[in-house]
Design a protein around this motif. Structure first.
Motif, PDB file in Angstrom:
ATOM      1  N   LYS A   1      27.099 -31.641 -10.348  1.00 14.81           N
ATOM      2  CA  LYS A   1      27.010 -31.121  -8.988  1.00 14.81           C
ATOM      3  C   LYS A   1      27.993 -31.906  -8.144  1.00 14.81           C
ATOM      4  O   LYS A   1      28.125 -33.114  -8.345  1.00 14.81           O
ATOM      5  CB  LYS A   1      25.599 -31.314  -8.432  1.00 14.81           C
TER       6      LYS A   1
ATOM      7  N   LEU B   1      18.729 -23.183  -0.907  1.00 11.73           N
ATOM      8  CA  LEU B   1      20.085 -22.678  -0.686  1.00 11.73           C
ATOM      9  C   LEU B   1      20.940 -22.806  -1.938  1.00 11.73           C
ATOM     10  O   LEU B   1      21.759 -21.930  -2.237  1.00 11.73           O
ATOM     11  CB  LEU B   1      20.745 -23.391   0.495  1.00 11.73           C
ATOM     12  N   ILE B   2      20.757 -23.884  -2.679  1.00  9.15           N
ATOM     13  CA  ILE B   2      21.501 -24.050  -3.936  1.00  9.15           C
ATOM     14  C   ILE B   2      21.032 -23.010  -4.944  1.00  9.15           C
ATOM     15  O   ILE B   2      21.845 -22.392  -5.636  1.00  9.15           O
ATOM     16  CB  ILE B   2      21.353 -25.481  -4.493  1.00  9.15           C
TER      17      ILE B   2
ATOM     18  N   THR C   1      32.355 -23.358 -10.767  1.00  6.21           N
ATOM     19  CA  THR C   1      31.891 -22.117 -11.370  1.00  6.21           C
ATOM     20  C   THR C   1      32.291 -22.011 -12.836  1.00  6.21           C
ATOM     21  O   THR C   1      31.467 -21.653 -13.681  1.00  6.21           O
ATOM     22  CB  THR C   1      32.408 -20.898 -10.584  1.00  6.21           C
TER      23      THR C   1
ATOM     24  N   LEU D   1      19.786 -20.065  -4.347  1.00  4.91           N
ATOM     25  CA  LEU D   1      20.327 -18.765  -3.929  1.00  4.91           C
ATOM     26  C   LEU D   1      21.803 -18.652  -4.285  1.00  4.91           C
ATOM     27  O   LEU D   1      22.247 -17.628  -4.813  1.00  4.91           O
ATOM     28  CB  LEU D   1      20.125 -18.564  -2.428  1.00  4.91           C
ATOM     29  N   ALA D   2      22.567 -19.704  -4.033  1.00  7.69           N
ATOM     30  CA  ALA D   2      23.995 -19.694  -4.379  1.00  7.69           C
ATOM     31  C   ALA D   2      24.175 -19.552  -5.891  1.00  7.69           C
ATOM     32  O   ALA D   2      25.066 -18.825  -6.343  1.00  7.69           O
ATOM     33  CB  ALA D   2      24.670 -20.962  -3.874  1.00  7.69           C
TER      34      ALA D   2
ATOM     35  N   GLU E   1      23.567 -15.920  -6.911  1.00  3.76           N
ATOM     36  CA  GLU E   1      24.711 -15.075  -6.564  1.00  3.76           C
ATOM     37  C   GLU E   1      25.885 -15.314  -7.511  1.00  3.76           C
ATOM     38  O   GLU E   1      26.505 -14.364  -7.996  1.00  3.76           O
ATOM     39  CB  GLU E   1      25.127 -15.328  -5.113  1.00  3.76           C
ATOM     40  N   THR E   2      26.183 -16.567  -7.770  1.00  2.67           N
ATOM     41  CA  THR E   2      27.299 -16.898  -8.660  1.00  2.67           C
ATOM     42  C   THR E   2      27.052 -16.368 -10.062  1.00  2.67           C
ATOM     43  O   THR E   2      27.940 -15.760 -10.677  1.00  2.67           O
ATOM     44  CB  THR E   2      27.519 -18.428  -8.710  1.00  2.67           C
TER      45      THR E   2
END
Length: 133
Positions: free
Chosen positions: A111, A25-26, A115, A28-29, A32-33
């Motif tokens: 972490k 999930l990280i 962004t 994938l994020a 996207e970012t």
């Protein structure tokens, strides 16, 4: 010009990124970012072995390395990247003191990610490597 717009403009030059992150999930994020800011994630690795295979092909401009990949340290990947002269940024929630001693001066992004800090670190690492080449 706002800082994010400036980074987006610099990133738009097609910076290709290798992401080494064991949490899907990280990862994938991150994809996207990074895509939102003009980067292209060319490969994502969830293990050190897979990351090393991607490093061997060197089809990226900069790498983002999670410090701990499951129970493994990402240090072998960092060592290989350093030997090849390829730029990378560590991502960790443990702080700079957790970095391998040989890479203690490398860029780091804390972490959970901010962004602006993530984009700035990747752009700076890639720019520094290009100027050193």
């Amino acid at each position: 010009m706002r800082a994010m717009e400036q980074w987006r403009g610099e990133a738009a030059f097609g910076r290709r990124v290798l992401v080494v992150e064991d949490e899907p999930l990280i990862a994938l994020a991150l994809e996207e970012t990074l895509a939102e800011h003009g980067f292209h994630v060319v490969a994502s690795a969830q293990t050190v072995a897979v990351a090393l295979r991607h490093v061997a092909s060197a089809q990226f401009d900069v790498a983002l390395l999670d410090l701990a990949i499951g129970a493994e340290s990402v240090e072998p990947v960092a060592d290989r990247l350093a030997a090849m002269g390829l730029p990378f940024v560590f991502a960790t929630g443990y702080g700079r003191s957790a970095l391998p001693p040989a890479h203690a001066a490398r860029p780091i992004v804390a972490k959970p990610f901010r962004t602006e800090a993530l984009i700035a670190a990747l752009v700076a690492a890639a720019r520094h490597a290009a100027q050193s080449a």
